[in-house]
Design a protein around this motif. Structure first.
Motif, PDB file in Angstrom:
ATOM      1  N   THR A 152      -0.263   3.447   9.256  1.00  0.00           N
ATOM      2  CA  THR A 152       0.617   2.334   8.896  1.00  0.00           C
ATOM      3  C   THR A 152       0.471   1.957   7.428  1.00  0.00           C
ATOM      4  O   THR A 152      -0.563   2.193   6.812  1.00  0.00           O
ATOM      5  CB  THR A 152       0.317   1.080   9.749  1.00  0.00           C
ATOM      6  OG1 THR A 152      -1.072   0.736   9.603  1.00  0.00           O
ATOM      7  CG2 THR A 152       0.616   1.324  11.206  1.00  0.00           C
ATOM      8  N   VAL A 153       1.519   1.351   6.916  1.00  0.00           N
ATOM      9  CA  VAL A 153       1.505   0.729   5.586  1.00  0.00           C
ATOM     10  C   VAL A 153       1.705  -0.763   5.817  1.00  0.00           C
ATOM     11  O   VAL A 153       2.739  -1.173   6.350  1.00  0.00           O
ATOM     12  CB  VAL A 153       2.617   1.289   4.680  1.00  0.00           C
ATOM     13  CG1 VAL A 153       2.615   0.568   3.333  1.00  0.00           C
ATOM     14  CG2 VAL A 153       2.444   2.786   4.482  1.00  0.00           C
ATOM     15  N   PHE A 154       0.720  -1.567   5.452  1.00  0.00           N
ATOM     16  CA  PHE A 154       0.766  -3.007   5.706  1.00  0.00           C
ATOM     17  C   PHE A 154       1.212  -3.740   4.439  1.00  0.00           C
ATOM     18  O   PHE A 154       0.621  -3.574   3.371  1.00  0.00           O
ATOM     19  CB  PHE A 154      -0.613  -3.517   6.145  1.00  0.00           C
ATOM     20  CG  PHE A 154      -0.666  -5.003   6.369  1.00  0.00           C
ATOM     21  CD1 PHE A 154      -0.103  -5.565   7.495  1.00  0.00           C
ATOM     22  CD2 PHE A 154      -1.271  -5.840   5.432  1.00  0.00           C
ATOM     23  CE1 PHE A 154      -0.143  -6.932   7.711  1.00  0.00           C
ATOM     24  CE2 PHE A 154      -1.316  -7.203   5.638  1.00  0.00           C
ATOM     25  CZ  PHE A 154      -0.752  -7.749   6.780  1.00  0.00           C
ATOM     26  N   TYR A 155       2.276  -4.532   4.573  1.00  0.00           N
ATOM     27  CA  TYR A 155       2.807  -5.283   3.438  1.00  0.00           C
ATOM     28  C   TYR A 155       2.178  -6.677   3.433  1.00  0.00           C
ATOM     29  O   TYR A 155       2.264  -7.418   4.413  1.00  0.00           O
ATOM     30  CB  TYR A 155       4.328  -5.409   3.549  1.00  0.00           C
ATOM     31  CG  TYR A 155       5.044  -4.093   3.348  1.00  0.00           C
ATOM     32  CD1 TYR A 155       5.646  -3.781   2.127  1.00  0.00           C
ATOM     33  CD2 TYR A 155       5.116  -3.153   4.371  1.00  0.00           C
ATOM     34  CE1 TYR A 155       6.295  -2.569   1.939  1.00  0.00           C
ATOM     35  CE2 TYR A 155       5.767  -1.938   4.189  1.00  0.00           C
ATOM     36  CZ  TYR A 155       6.347  -1.662   2.975  1.00  0.00           C
ATOM     37  OH  TYR A 155       6.997  -0.456   2.787  1.00  0.00           O
ATOM     38  N   CYS A 156       1.563  -7.014   2.323  1.00  0.00           N
ATOM     39  CA  CYS A 156       0.964  -8.338   2.185  1.00  0.00           C
ATOM     40  C   CYS A 156       1.562  -9.021   0.952  1.00  0.00           C
ATOM     41  O   CYS A 156       2.387  -8.450   0.244  1.00  0.00           O
ATOM     42  CB  CYS A 156      -0.554  -8.250   2.080  1.00  0.00           C
ATOM     43  SG  CYS A 156      -1.159  -7.181   0.755  1.00  0.00           S
TER      44      CYS A 156
END
Length: 394
Positions: free
Chosen positions: A189-193
């Motif tokens: 996954t690529v987690f956007y913060c």
């Protein structure tokens, strides 16, 4: 196909549904919206839009899983596609499905479901069956929540090495980071913060230059500790860069430096374009051997990630493998204010009260009245410029 033939076809299809009620419910369309055409009842639906790109529709007059038929109400004139209740019907037991379909056949033959009928229809299913659906939905929700808790618990155990070693470095947002790590640890996954993105995939880590002798846990820690300030290169990496422009400020035997690079690219989700800039960018000299300080050039290049070392470690973005390099006339790069104002269109579109009714193509085919757009642009542009001026004064 005339009305009589459509009704005959529908009745034949319903007979098949009754015979195979143990396999659940089925509609008449390709399974492209949460389970319409059921391949366990009609095998031809196996080749759906999502998996194979095939559009399949069975000609029919009315569908038993139309919302106004299943739960009662006035019939609409546009059919089942926009008033589908098959999600709810899937909770019915096989016996309930058979009984509902038998009642549907009787009503269809009697003319109750004719498009000309303006009467208020009674529900196809009994009150007890409606309550059964609600109970099943609640039970499913609880089951999903329980499964998610179990998954989160196992992931926390899986991520225990990171949590025991690195969580102590985060005095603020400790619980937030703990939950993010527990949910995404070693997931693809690529987690956007708020400050950027976190890449969790161990395989993806191998594509980052400088991680050869680094553990996965340290790699994550670096990403949480510091976020790249090169947001335009980040946008290019996650989407599709188009072109880079800049004037050469410095050069040496191996590298050249651009004081500022102007970026253009395209968002992959809606194919709209974006602009941006990055300051003080060094890239390998290969391809620029015939250019000098002061030359302005445009080119294409790959955006890559690497671990930058110096004052701490940082996952940074850079450019490499430049192609299609061309010398261009000297030009003035957009200022910070001009670039910020260009983002006004995206702000308006993303926050628009009509965004669920439009095609999402930014302001190209906007449903908002032109006067409203103009007033919003003026208001937001002034606010952005004022904010930039305040930051400079500080």
């Amino acid at each position: 196909m005339d009305k009589k033939k459509q009704i005959e076809e529908t009745l034949n299809f319903v007979d098949v549904m009754i015979e195979h009620a143990d396999n659940g419910v089925s509609g008449f369309w390709t399974d492209d919206f949460e389970g319409c055409g059921n391949p366990d009842i009609y095998p031809e639906f196996e080749k759906g839009l999502i998996s194979h790109g095939y559009y399949i529709k069975k000609e029919h007059y009315r569908c038993p899983w139309e919302k106004t038929i299943l739960f009662g109400g006035k019939l609409n004139s546009i059919g089942c596609f926009y008033h589908c209740a098959i999600r709810e019907a899937k909770y019915l037991s096989p016996e309930m499905i058979r009984n509902a379909l038998k009642r549907f056949k009787k009503n269809l033959i009697s003319g109750k479901y004719d498009y000309e009928n303006k009467e208020y229809l009674k529900p196809l299913i009994a009150e007890s069956e409606i309550k059964y659906i609600e109970k099943q939905k609640v039970a499913e929700k609880r089951r999903i929540e329980s499964e998610e808790k179990e998954k989160e618990k196992s992931l926390k155990q899986f991520a225990s090495s990171w949590l025991s070693k690195y969580l102590k470095y985060y005095k603020e947002d400790k619980e937030y980071i703990k939950n993010v790590i527990a949910k995404h640890y070693k997931q693809d996954t690529v987690f956007y913060c708020e400050d950027g993105v976190i890449y969790f995939s161990p395989d993806d880590m191998k594509k980052v230059e400088g991680t050869e002798n680094m553990s996965y846990d340290e790699y994550l820690h670096i990403q949480f500790q510091n976020h790249s300030k090169r947001k335009s290169f980040l946008s290019c990496y996650l989407n599709s860069p188009s072109e880079f422009k800049g004037c050469i400020e410095k050069l040496n035997d191996k590298f050249i430096c651009f004081k500022r690079i102007f970026v253009t690219g395209m968002y992959l989700d809606d194919c709209s374009f974006f602009d941006g800039k990055e300051d003080h960018v060094w890239i390998p000299k290969e391809g620029f051997e015939n250019y000098n300080v002061g030359d302005c050039v445009c080119f294409e290049a790959d955006v890559y990630r690497y671990i930058k070392k110096g004052n701490g470690k940082l996952l940074e973005y850079g450019l490499k493998k430049p192609t299609n390099i061309k010398k261009i006339e000297s030009y003035r790069l957009p200022s910070d204010k001009e670039l910020a104002v260009q983002n006004v269109d995206y702000i308006i579109c993303d926050s628009c009260y009509l965004n669920e009714q439009c095609n999402g193509m930014r302001l190209n085919f906007c449903m908002m009245p032109p006067k409203e757009i103009k007033a919003l642009k003026r208001l937001l542009s002034n606010a952005i410029i004022s904010n930039l001026d305040d930051k400079k004064e500080r």
